[in-house]
Design a protein around this motif. Structure first.
Motif, PDB file in Angstrom:
ATOM      1  N   SER A 129       0.833  -1.211   0.000  1.00  0.00           N
ATOM      2  CA  SER A 129       0.000   0.000   0.000  1.00  0.00           C
ATOM      3  C   SER A 129       0.863   1.255   0.000  1.00  0.00           C
ATOM      4  O   SER A 129       1.860   1.319   0.727  1.00  0.00           O
ATOM      5  CB  SER A 129      -0.905   0.018   1.228  1.00  0.00           C
ATOM      6  OG  SER A 129      -1.481   1.308   1.355  1.00  0.00           O
ATOM      7  N   ARG A 171      -0.163   3.945   1.365  1.00  0.00           N
ATOM      8  CA  ARG A 171      -0.443   4.614   2.648  1.00  0.00           C
ATOM      9  C   ARG A 171       0.531   4.115   3.710  1.00  0.00           C
ATOM     10  O   ARG A 171       0.664   2.903   3.909  1.00  0.00           O
ATOM     11  CB  ARG A 171      -1.842   4.224   3.135  1.00  0.00           C
ATOM     12  CG  ARG A 171      -2.967   5.068   2.592  1.00  0.00           C
ATOM     13  CD  ARG A 171      -4.251   4.524   3.196  1.00  0.00           C
ATOM     14  NE  ARG A 171      -5.426   5.224   2.731  1.00  0.00           N
ATOM     15  CZ  ARG A 171      -6.659   4.742   2.852  1.00  0.00           C
ATOM     16  NH1 ARG A 171      -6.861   3.552   3.410  1.00  0.00           N
ATOM     17  NH2 ARG A 171      -7.676   5.430   2.418  1.00  0.00           N
ATOM     18  N   THR A 181      -3.318  -2.172   5.294  1.00  0.00           N
ATOM     19  CA  THR A 181      -2.414  -3.271   4.948  1.00  0.00           C
ATOM     20  C   THR A 181      -1.214  -3.283   5.881  1.00  0.00           C
ATOM     21  O   THR A 181      -0.770  -4.344   6.340  1.00  0.00           O
ATOM     22  CB  THR A 181      -1.948  -3.121   3.480  1.00  0.00           C
ATOM     23  OG1 THR A 181      -3.102  -2.872   2.682  1.00  0.00           O
ATOM     24  CG2 THR A 181      -1.262  -4.358   2.978  1.00  0.00           C
ATOM     25  N   ILE A 233      -6.604  -4.024  -2.428  1.00  0.00           N
ATOM     26  CA  ILE A 233      -7.090  -4.215  -3.799  1.00  0.00           C
ATOM     27  C   ILE A 233      -7.200  -2.850  -4.469  1.00  0.00           C
ATOM     28  O   ILE A 233      -7.854  -1.941  -3.952  1.00  0.00           O
ATOM     29  CB  ILE A 233      -8.479  -4.902  -3.800  1.00  0.00           C
ATOM     30  CG1 ILE A 233      -8.369  -6.315  -3.215  1.00  0.00           C
ATOM     31  CG2 ILE A 233      -9.080  -4.924  -5.204  1.00  0.00           C
ATOM     32  CD1 ILE A 233      -7.520  -7.283  -3.998  1.00  0.00           C
ATOM     33  N   THR A 241     -14.931  -2.732  -1.104  1.00  0.00           N
ATOM     34  CA  THR A 241     -16.282  -3.162  -1.480  1.00  0.00           C
ATOM     35  C   THR A 241     -16.563  -4.572  -0.943  1.00  0.00           C
ATOM     36  O   THR A 241     -15.714  -5.177  -0.281  1.00  0.00           O
ATOM     37  CB  THR A 241     -16.440  -3.146  -3.013  1.00  0.00           C
ATOM     38  OG1 THR A 241     -15.481  -4.047  -3.555  1.00  0.00           O
ATOM     39  CG2 THR A 241     -16.234  -1.742  -3.573  1.00  0.00           C
ATOM     40  N   ILE A 283     -13.235  -2.758   3.902  1.00  0.00           N
ATOM     41  CA  ILE A 283     -12.219  -2.049   4.703  1.00  0.00           C
ATOM     42  C   ILE A 283     -11.738  -0.889   3.838  1.00  0.00           C
ATOM     43  O   ILE A 283     -11.164  -1.114   2.765  1.00  0.00           O
ATOM     44  CB  ILE A 283     -11.024  -2.988   5.034  1.00  0.00           C
ATOM     45  CG1 ILE A 283     -11.480  -4.271   5.733  1.00  0.00           C
ATOM     46  CG2 ILE A 283      -9.974  -2.244   5.861  1.00  0.00           C
ATOM     47  CD1 ILE A 283     -12.017  -4.111   7.127  1.00  0.00           C
TER      48      ILE A 283
END
Ligand SMILES: Cc1cc2nc3c(=O)[nH]c(=O)nc-3n(C[C@H](O)[C@H](O)[C@H](O)COP(=O)(O)O)c2cc1C
Length: 319
Positions: free
Chosen positions: A9, A11, A16, A84, A130, A163
């Motif tokens: 990720s 972030r 993650t 994802i 989602t 999430i």
């Protein structure tokens, strides 16, 4: 034992990262050494499809991936962790995956087997915003083929839907405890292995061959380290060549000092091959001396003879 976590990720404090850190902290608590690699903060160019790796087994792109290939080879467990993005891993993770084509080429084009291949495990951690039924199908297939390329058997995944905001994973009712439990079940069998340290002078020929054979034949039962009392800069290219005649891949190995090998814990047995001085770092550890002559600087036939002798000794040791 060594667990490599690949965090995909962008972030820094994202979901993650939290999930992977939980896994790695538990692995470390049990006694594993771990590395949390922030893939998004590495300089990894995408594969250029130049086919160089198919010709010579190495990727010519000079970036951070050159330091990641040895880690992929050293790891007992590789955890690929990614959110994802459009039904797949992030672009940063995908660049790393595509660059593992060099390892795929070593295995399937050059027919060379990494000594840890049979025992290494791969695991996927993933999450998305989602609740789509097929949300993890793309990343799971990608993970399966990535782990095959890097020589790890795919041990499954933990995946979480819905999430989204940073930190949301910590509020999930089971995610963090699932990650801890999975870390325990994956790491524990590796921790029960006996640890053997092979030592020679330069850690360029004999101890490298012995450690590779031991990992290749019994990596599930033996944790192997190798070191040199006066380590060379590089492993011996002739040694690499004679090992490749047996289909064993010695690429990405670097000679290490006894001090470096000591940092991963006390061995149960030290096997020295002309280490010159005794190994003072491990008082009380059992020590066996193998009278195997140094093949450095000798013709290839001598290197082959030493390879056979070392393999035979390793086989007897394992029995
Ligand atoms: C570019 C981009 C694409 C995304 N694509 C998807 C997607 O296809 N499906 C989905 O469920 N979530 C998608 N998401 C949402 C992230 O997976 C989600 O916010 C995740 O929690 C982020 O994890 P992180 O905090 O570790 O970065 C996308 C987010 C971004 C920024």
């Amino acid at each position: 034992m060594f667990v490599l976590g690949l965090q995909g990720s962008p972030r820094t404090e994202g979901n993650t990262t939290v999930l992977l850190s939980t896994f790695l902290t538990e692995a470390e608590r049990l006694g594993a050494s771990t590395r949390h690699l922030d893939v998004a903060r590495k300089n990894i160019s995408p594969c250029q499809e130049c086919s160089t790796c198919e010709k010579n087994g190495f990727c010519p792109i000079d970036d951070d991936m050159q330091q990641i290939y040895p880690l992929l080879r050293q790891a007992d467990i590789i955890v690929m962790a990614t959110p994802i993005f459009f039904y797949g891993p992030t672009a940063q993770m995908k660049a790393l995956i595509d660059r593992s084509q060099a390892l795929w080429a070593r295995r399937y084009v050059h027919k060379l087997v990494d000594p840890g291949r049979k025992w290494r495990r791969g695991f996927l951690l993933s999450l998305g915003a989602t609740k789509g039924k097929n949300l993890f199908e793309g990343v799971s297939l990608t993970a399966k083929y990535f782990f095959d390329a890097v020589g790890a058997s795919f041990d499954g995944s933990l995946t979480y839907r819905r999430i989204e905001g940073p930190g949301e994973i910590a509020k999930h009712p089971t995610a963090l405890s699932d990650a801890k439990e999975k870390a325990r079940s994956l790491v524990t069998p590796f921790l029960n292995r006996k640890k053997i340290l092979f030592v020679c002078t330069k850690n360029a020929c004999r101890s490298q061959m012995a450690s590779a054979f031991a990992r290749y034949h019994a990596g599930d039962r033996i944790e192997v380290e190798s070191a040199g009392s006066r380590p060379a800069e590089e492993i011996n290219p002739l040694m690499e060549e004679v090992m490749s005649e047996k289909g064993i891949d010695m690429a990405f190995r670097k000679p290490r000092s006894i001090e470096e090998a000591a940092s991963s814990g006390k061995p149960d047995l030290i096997i020295s091959m002309g280490c010159e001085e005794a190994c003072p770092l491990f008082p009380g550890t059992r020590n066996q001396e193998w009278p195997v002559p140094d093949p450095a600087g000798k013709p290839i036939e001598v290197m082959r003879k030493i390879r056979e002798e070392v393999e035979e000794r390793v086989r007897r040791l394992i029995e």
